[in-house]
Design a protein around this motif. Structure first.
Motif, short mmCIF file in Angstrom:
data_model
loop_
_atom_site.label_atom_id
_atom_site.label_comp_id
_atom_site.label_asym_id
_atom_site.label_seq_id
_atom_site.Cartn_x
_atom_site.Cartn_y
_atom_site.Cartn_z
N TRP A 33 0.79 -1.22 0.00
CA TRP A 33 0.00 0.00 0.00
C TRP A 33 0.84 1.29 0.00
CZ3 TRP A 33 -3.68 2.79 -1.48
CH2 TRP A 33 -4.14 3.90 -0.77
N ARG A 92 0.39 3.86 -2.97
CA ARG A 92 -0.12 5.20 -2.65
C ARG A 92 0.84 6.29 -3.13
NH1 ARG A 92 -0.90 5.34 3.17
NH2 ARG A 92 1.33 5.62 3.17
N ASP A 103 -6.17 10.27 -5.35
CA ASP A 103 -6.64 10.10 -3.98
C ASP A 103 -7.38 8.78 -3.79
OD1 ASP A 103 -8.85 10.69 -5.53
OD2 ASP A 103 -9.66 12.19 -4.15
N MET A 104 -7.04 7.78 -4.58
CA MET A 104 -7.70 6.48 -4.53
C MET A 104 -7.71 5.93 -3.11
SD MET A 104 -6.74 3.27 -6.97
CE MET A 104 -7.99 2.16 -7.52
N ALA A 105 -8.87 5.48 -2.69
CA ALA A 105 -9.01 4.90 -1.35
C ALA A 105 -8.27 3.57 -1.26
CB ALA A 105 -10.48 4.70 -1.02
N GLU A 106 -7.79 3.26 -0.08
CA GLU A 106 -7.03 2.03 0.11
C GLU A 106 -7.82 0.80 -0.28
OE1 GLU A 106 -4.41 -0.47 3.37
OE2 GLU A 106 -5.34 1.41 4.00
N ALA A 107 -9.09 0.72 0.10
CA ALA A 107 -9.90 -0.46 -0.22
C ALA A 107 -10.03 -0.63 -1.73
CB ALA A 107 -11.28 -0.35 0.43
N ASP A 108 -10.20 0.47 -2.46
CA ASP A 108 -10.30 0.40 -3.92
C ASP A 108 -8.96 -0.02 -4.53
OD1 ASP A 108 -12.95 1.24 -3.78
OD2 ASP A 108 -12.42 3.35 -4.05
#
Length: 162
Positions: free
Chosen positions: A15, A19, A33-38
């Motif tokens: 991650w 990120r 800004d992609m969410a971690e779950a995505d």
């Protein structure tokens, strides 16, 4: 360096690399800004696809790749892959090792072509690497990528017959 298949337990180490690269906004078409779950759902693909990690001598994740089918049905013989190398380890041959690994995987899985759908024209190191491994630019979409510093730039589609 050592490449091995990623496990769910590797995600916390993948991650930060993911990120950092995606937040830069200059190579991938993922939202910065992609969410971690995505991100996890996108990168950690289930079999028959593959996600791998590159470990340094201390066992630290310094790179990762994901490999999958690029198209369905009559195009299902076309593979796709994506690579991320921790910027602190750039220039050490990690990207080349991952790309070669993915080409071997694609051949072993019976794919006939590897295609990269969106290579930003400013990603000159990747383009140089891919060309050195036999990839060609199949087409270019002018203005297909919104670079954070350069504005609208071209996206290349690249391929290699396996």
């Amino acid at each position: 360096m050592h490449i091995r298949e990623a496990t769910a337990e590797d995600w916390p180490a993948i991650w930060p690399v993911f990120r950092k690269i995606v937040a830069a906004g200059d190579t991938y078409t993922y939202p910065p800004d992609m969410a971690e779950a995505d991100a996890r759902a996108c990168w950690m693909q289930p079999a028959p696809y593959r996600t791998v990690v590159v470990l340094d001598e201390a066992g630290t994740v310094i790179g990762t790749a994901r490999m999958n089918r690029n198209h369905q049905g009559p195009g299902s013989h076309v593979a796709n892959a994506g690579y991320m190398v921790d910027p602190a380890h750039a220039g050490q041959g990690i990207g080349r090792a991952l790309c070669e690994y993915s080409l071997d995987w694609a051949r072993a899985e019976g794919y006939r072509i590897m295609q990269f759908n969106a290579v930003a024209e400013t990603n000159v190191h990747a383009i140089r690497l891919y060309r050195s491994l036999g990839f060609e630019i199949t087409g270019t979409l002018p203005g297909g990528f919104r670079h954070p510093a350069r504005g609208y730039i071209a996206l290349h589609i690249m391929h290699k017959i396996l």
